[in-house]
Design a protein around this motif. Structure first.
Motif: not given
Length: 797
Positions: A567-593
């Protein structure tokens, strides 16, 4: 933290150039941001006394004053309305230079000679925000004894150096003159001189008439109260005003100025209540209810039960650690005050300050941490100054509610560890001396030092902290530079690090750019991607101390981050975007809040502009091929609300779904302000790693020729290509080398509701040349099976 040099010299007797002093303090850990020379551009301003005031014959709003400046008398015309005969005032004589490069010359005003000008604080380069209310629109009237004709800036010590220190959040003990002086004492090896506190007390206790009750034990650790009678509210003496001004606080009246002075001196915020406005002389420290409270600044503030307040028997009278109430404010007619010196929960004060958008000198200190054991000392210092300035009488008893006394902590420090870590050869006596200079108790026990940690140093927790204290006071610049010792080990990446590096190289070669986004996101981010209410993606790890709602939780998916990039690139009139990210997601611990969350690496690929579903599929296939993963399949996915229901597929390896890709749903793209089609792929990177095969196997070049057969079949439009390919693989046997889909056609020559699918099949035998008969048998078997299972028909035209 602004520290006037003259104020610091009251506690540590030093005779040193201010720049040298600043360098020494910086080298020992008390960073000097700036040294300001107050009044450096002011000259020609002297002390004068008004001996006569008479009307101006030609102007109703001007008066003529006769000013005694010691060796002569000057006639000065002024429009000031706050001057009287006998007042001591700052006088700018002919040739004087004032703030903003203003030069004063002798002249005439409405026909009368004026030999100078009477000065306001603003004209003496004092910030308007620091000028006392009574002097804002008039001349500064001096209080005290001064020599007429002397240089005004020198006489009032306004021409001096102000040192601005940068105080880090772990050193709240330095948010005071005595705290800075303690560091100065250790730096210069000069003794620290504390104020001597003594005062007379009125006989006859009021303790039985004033009651203090702490109901909110978590919010208030200590509450000290003293009563002062026969209070006289008036202007503070000039010496007190100038000290506050130089430290960056505006003078108000004697009582308020004394509490601010002691806050600056000891770091303990204080507050004075008009005792006659407190119902039943009762103080209750409790949690607020859902109530509205008017503070000293005249604003009505909505309180809730996360806040600690000071109340009387009927109502709230102050927001703990932040600001007092308008109703109990000390006024000109106040005769009896209740002095509060308390200690409040730092986290509670910070939350209150943030919710109410109310940040004061008091709250900024409480939220960093104030030593609970200085509360009574600070209250007594206020009483001493009140008596010294003859503005009240101290009642004998002190009320001190201190449920859980905070004791000094003990720790053992190994001297050998100190020298080994610093590369020094300090004697144990030197180490103990340095610690004692910081008021840390130090007792030699064999080759170790038993330390007693003062209650104002919560930052000292473990052995390494004391090593740092010794190093900085000893001087990092004095520690000899030595080469590091140790065995040389050949470095290298781990297997997973190599695969991660290879992943980025492959995706870069496919024309994708790597992006990095924040792990802290808004809880509303998943709503923009049409996430179901019961989705695990709504189960966030919440931050205890977020900067704002936009970064208050940790992400559970990379999709919103990638769409924000799109969306940020589209709003700046960038017509073609191909991107990737290798990043972490975070899930709460089930055993201990309160346990650590589960952190998982995911890969996301995003495309828009010159891209389509098959371009994304091609990138995925190339990536899997480069990782040595060949046995995978794509299966239709229709239950992902983020994606277009007819243009989404799962990536399956074995029996595991390791990812999803497809065209993003138009309503989701509207949420990000993008009109073009966008395509995403989400891959569980950690699961994918289990199937990576980096081993390479050599195959001989084929000795025998291959033969190819093309065929096109007509099938119903809802038949998937993968079903066709599954039949090819199951029936072709070992002689099938490869197959390739080269055409999918719908048009006039095809029955409505059907499509034509065309393949090239390549056959080869490793040990001999295949005959046409052998190939035709396999080809026929494949087509027959398609006719049976898919109701397919061989296309003839």
């Amino acid at each position: 933290m602004l520290a006037p040099l003259s104020w610091l010299k009251e506690y540590v007797k030093i005779d040193m150039d201010v720049n040298t002093l600043g360098n020494k303090m910086t080298m020992t850990g008390s960073k000097v941001e700036e040294i300001k020379r107050l009044g450096k551009d002011i000259s020609g301003v002297i002390v004068g006394k008004i001996e006569e005031i008479k009307p101006h014959p030609n102007a109703d709003k001007l008066v003529i004053t006769i000013i005694n400046v010691g060796d002569r008398k000057l006639q000065i015309v002024t429009g000031a309305t706050n001057v009287s005969v006998g007042d001591l005032v700052p006088v700018a004589i002919h040739g004087a230079k004032l703030a903003n490069n203003l030069k004063i010359k002798k002249g005439k005003l409405r026909g009368e000679v004026s030999e100078g000008m009477l000065c306001s604080l603003d004209e003496l380069d004092i910030s308007k925000s620091l000028i006392p209310e009574e002097c804002k629109d008039g001349i500064w009237i001096l209080d005290g004894e001064f020599t007429l004709g002397n240089d005004f800036m020198e006489e009032l010590l306004f021409r001096e150096d102000i040192i601005e220190f940068e105080i880090t959040s772990n050193r709240p003990d330095c948010l005071s003159m005595l705290g800075i002086a303690r560091e100065l004492s250790a730096t210069t090896d000069e003794p620290l001189i504390y104020p001597k506190i003594n005062f007379e007390e009125l006989k006859g206790s009021l303790a039985d008439k004033v009651e203090v009750v702490i109901e909110d034990d978590d919010g208030c650790q200590r509450y000290v109260a003293r009563v002062i009678k026969d209070v006289k509210i008036k202007r503070s003496p000039t010496w007190l005003q100038q000290k506050l001004i130089k430290a960056g606080i505006r003078p108000i009246n004697n009582i308020v100025d004394i509490t601010n002075y002691v806050m600056l001196e000891y770091g303990q915020p204080l507050h004075a209540f008009d005792l006659e406005t407190i119902k039943n002389n009762k103080i209750v420290i409790r949690k607020a209810s859902d109530e509205t409270f008017r503070t000293l600044d005249g604003n009505d503030r909505k309180l809730d039960n996360t806040m600690t307040i000071i109340a009387d028997s009927e109502k709230a009278i102050a927001i703990a650690g932040a600001m007092g109430g308008a109703e109990t404010e000390v006024k000109a007619e106040t005769t009896t005050i209740l002095l509060e010196s308390a200690n409040f929960n730092r986290d509670r004060i910070r939350l209150t300050s943030k919710k109410l958008q109310l940040r004061t000198e008091a709250s900024s200190r409480f939220e960093k941490g104030v030593d609970v054991n200085i509360a009574k000392i600070a209250a007594d210092r206020v009483c001493q100054l009140i008596e010294q300035l003859n503005c009240g009488k101290i009642v004998e008893d002190v009320i001190d509610v201190y449920p859980v006394i905070k004791e000094k902590r003990k720790l053992t420090v190994r001297t050998r560890k100190i020298n080994d870590l610093l590369g020094t050869k300090l004697k144990i006596e030197e180490m103990a001396s340095i610690l004692k200079s910081l008021e840390i108790g130090a007792k030699q026990v064999g080759e170790n030092i038993d330390v007693s940690i003062p209650t104002n140093r919560d930052d000292l927790v473990e052995e390494a902290d004391f090593i740092e204290e010794i190093a900085r006071i000893y001087g990092f610049d004095r520690i000899e530079a030595t080469m590091p010792k140790g065995s040389v080990v050949v470095g290298g990446r781990t297997y997973s690090q190599n695969i991660k590096k290879f992943t980025k190289e492959v995706l870069n070669s496919c024309g994708l750019n790597e992006v990095l986004t924040y792990s802290f996101v808004s809880p509303k981010s998943v709503e923009k991607i049409n996430t179901n209410d019961n989705s695990i993606k709504r189960n966030f790890v919440k931050l205890l101390n977020p900067l704002g709602d936009e970064t208050s939780v940790m992400r559970t998916t990379l999709v919103p981050n990638m769409l924000e990039v799109v969306g940020r690139n589209a709003s700046r009139m960038v017509k073609d975007v191909r991107a990737f990210e290798l990043g972490s997601i975070f899930i709460p611990s089930v055993e201990n809040e309160r346990g650590l969350p589960y952190e998982r690496e995911n890969l996301i690929i995003g495309m828009y502009g010159n891209a389509d579903f098959y371009a994304l599929k091609g990138v995925i296939e190339e990536y899997l091929c480069q990782l040595g993963i060949h046995k995978y399949q794509f299966d239709v996915e229709k239950n992902r609300a983020t994606y277009h229901s007819g243009r989404c597929a799962n990536i399956i390896i074995g029996n595991q779904v390791i990812g999803t890709f497809g065209q993003v749903h138009p309503t989701v793209m509207e949420n990000y302000g993008v009109d073009d089609n966008c395509f995403l792929a989400e891959i569980n990177y950690e699961t994918l790693l289990q199937y990576v095969n980096t081993s390479k196997r050599y195959l001989n070049l084929p000795k025998y020729p291959a033969t190819a057969r093309d065929f096109a079949i007509v099938v119903e439009e809802n038949v998937y290509v993968k079903d066709v390919e599954q039949i090819i693989v199951e029936n072709a046997g070992d002689i099938l080398e490869k197959f390739e889909l080269f055409d999918v056609y719908k048009g006039n020559q095809i029955v409505e509701g059907h499509k034509s699918v065309a393949y090239t099949l390549t056959y080869r035998h490793n040990d001999r040349t295949l005959t046409d008969e052998e190939v035709n048998v396999v080809q026929s078997r494949i087509i027959d099976e398609m006719e049976k299972r898919l109701n397919a028909k061989l296309r003839e035209n």
